[in-house]
Design a protein around this motif. Structure first.
Motif, PDB file in Angstrom:
ATOM      1  N   LYS A  59       0.834  -1.202   0.000  1.00 43.96           N
ATOM      2  CA  LYS A  59       0.000   0.000   0.000  1.00 43.96           C
ATOM      3  C   LYS A  59       0.871   1.254   0.000  1.00 43.96           C
ATOM      4  N   GLN A  62       1.539   2.202  -3.513  1.00 46.44           N
ATOM      5  CA  GLN A  62       0.310   2.669  -4.144  1.00 46.44           C
ATOM      6  C   GLN A  62      -0.045   4.070  -3.676  1.00 46.44           C
ATOM      7  N   ALA A  65       2.461   6.486  -5.295  1.00 48.18           N
ATOM      8  CA  ALA A  65       2.190   6.712  -6.712  1.00 48.18           C
ATOM      9  C   ALA A  65       1.004   7.635  -6.914  1.00 48.18           C
ATOM     10  N   GLY A  66       0.053   7.611  -5.981  1.00 47.72           N
ATOM     11  CA  GLY A  66      -1.150   8.423  -6.139  1.00 47.72           C
ATOM     12  C   GLY A  66      -1.193   9.610  -5.210  1.00 47.72           C
ATOM     13  N   ARG A 109       2.393   9.578 -13.984  1.00 45.90           N
ATOM     14  CA  ARG A 109       1.906   8.337 -13.364  1.00 45.90           C
ATOM     15  C   ARG A 109       2.048   7.163 -14.325  1.00 45.90           C
ATOM     16  N   LYS A 110       1.804   7.397 -15.603  1.00 48.19           N
ATOM     17  CA  LYS A 110       1.966   6.328 -16.586  1.00 48.19           C
ATOM     18  C   LYS A 110       3.429   5.897 -16.670  1.00 48.19           C
ATOM     19  N   ALA A 113       4.292   3.876 -13.600  1.00 43.15           N
ATOM     20  CA  ALA A 113       3.751   2.526 -13.668  1.00 43.15           C
ATOM     21  C   ALA A 113       4.633   1.624 -14.525  1.00 43.15           C
ATOM     22  N   ASP A 124       2.893  -6.269 -13.190  1.00 41.93           N
ATOM     23  CA  ASP A 124       2.217  -5.000 -12.949  1.00 41.93           C
ATOM     24  C   ASP A 124       1.755  -4.964 -11.500  1.00 41.93           C
ATOM     25  N   PRO A 125       2.348  -4.124 -10.637  1.00 35.27           N
ATOM     26  CA  PRO A 125       1.983  -4.125  -9.222  1.00 35.27           C
ATOM     27  C   PRO A 125       0.523  -3.765  -8.969  1.00 35.27           C
ATOM     28  N   SER A 126      -0.117  -3.078  -9.912  1.00 40.89           N
ATOM     29  CA  SER A 126      -1.520  -2.703  -9.726  1.00 40.89           C
ATOM     30  C   SER A 126      -2.477  -3.847 -10.051  1.00 40.89           C
ATOM     31  N   ASP A 127      -1.974  -4.920 -10.642  1.00 41.34           N
ATOM     32  CA  ASP A 127      -2.790  -6.090 -10.965  1.00 41.34           C
ATOM     33  C   ASP A 127      -3.146  -6.827  -9.677  1.00 41.34           C
TER      34      ASP A 127
END
Length: 300
Positions: A59, A62, A65-66, A109-110, A113, A124-127
């Motif tokens: 987290k 994440q 990144a955001g 952000r792209k 990623a 892909d860590p967001s997967d």
């Protein structure tokens, strides 16, 4: 500590953690035991049993990144520099500037990623299936006998390998991952000398190449150590609340075959002798300031 200061401490820690990921410092030990045994002048065995934390699957990454996704106006008193409420005009001006940069932030952000996937071996860590994919990747490699995801990027593993000392050795080595974050290194020198370094087992080691650029937090363990070591009570309390960041705690043992000689080491107590073998032991904690290191040679 006021709310604005608290926010800045959180943001700084988040961005530091994310920067560590993108620059290659993306793994850290948690609780562990590890042993390197030099069974002869040309042979060894190595084990690591315990936790490994992957920043990219947590987290923390994440959130980092955001971090700019939500707008918050910030104003301070010109004389005291204390945080204060913004006027409607100030908030409107800051919001306009924030909205004007939306496209640039989206592009960044792209890019981030893509960088994250690159240091995670294409995962892909967001997967939502990223952790399972990493488990499968490790289990198919020789040595990884057990890999269990405990959640939030923290894995419980057992790694065991034996081999010949015909070349240098690094742990961990993961298919598709850059070899920039070693916990343990074996480096062969001429004359039968073997250099053993464990840069990943120090929270604040100057041996870590990331130290200079991170203001003393040269590893993920260093980030956690801010809270555990008590060096900075206020900031440490904030960092300790960051989600999923484990505290490094363990034991690293180097065991030498009879006849091998220790030329140098930085243990607290020096070598002990067990069944004719010299043994070096390091107790690892968030206060470990120097990476374990030893220089040994075959022959008396």
């Amino acid at each position: 500590m006021n709310q604005a200061t608290t926010f800045r401490l959180h943001a700084a820690a988040l961005l530091t953690g994310f920067a560590l990921l993108l620059t290659g410092c993306f793994m850290s030990p948690g609780k562990f035991t590890s042993q390197l045994q030099l069974t002869g002048p040309d042979s060894f065995s190595f084990t690591y049993d315990g936790e490994i934390f992957f920043l990219g699957l947590s987290k923390l990454a994440q959130m980092g990144a955001g971090a700019e996704e939500s707008f918050t106006a910030e104003c301070q008193d010109d004389d005291t520099f204390e945080a204060r409420d913004c006027t409607p005009a100030e908030e409107a001006e800051q919001r306009a500037a924030w909205e004007a940069g939306a496209a640039e932030r989206a592009a960044e952000r792209k890019k981030e990623a893509e960088q994250m996937a690159a240091v995670m071996g294409g995962i892909d860590p967001s997967d939502p299936e990223a952790a399972k994919e990493l488990v499968r990747l490790l289990e198919r490699q020789r040595g990884w006998e057990r890999v269990v995801h405990k959640g939030d990027g923290l894995f419980d593993v057992t790694y065991t390998v034996t081999g010949t000392l015909s070349h240098d050795f690094l742990f961990p080595t993961i298919e598709g991952f850059p070899a920039t974050n070693p916990f343990v290194q074996i480096i062969l020198r001429d004359g039968g000398q073997v250099r053993i370094n464990a840069p990943g087992f120090a929270a604040q080691s100057g041996d870590n190449p990331m130290m200079g650029g991170m203001g003393g937090m040269g590893s993920l363990a260093g980030l956690a150590a801010m809270g555990a070591s008590g060096d900075s009570a206020d900031s440490g309390a904030e960092v300790a609340q960051l989600p999923g960041l484990p505290v490094m705690e363990g034991t690293f043992i180097v065991r030498l075959a009879p006849g091998m000689r220790i030329l140098a080491n930085n243990t607290d107590e020096g070598p002990s002798v067990n069944a004719g073998s010299k043994v070096l032991t390091w107790a690892i904690s968030p206060r470990t300031a120097q990476a374990p290191t030893a220089l040994v040679v075959a022959g008396g």
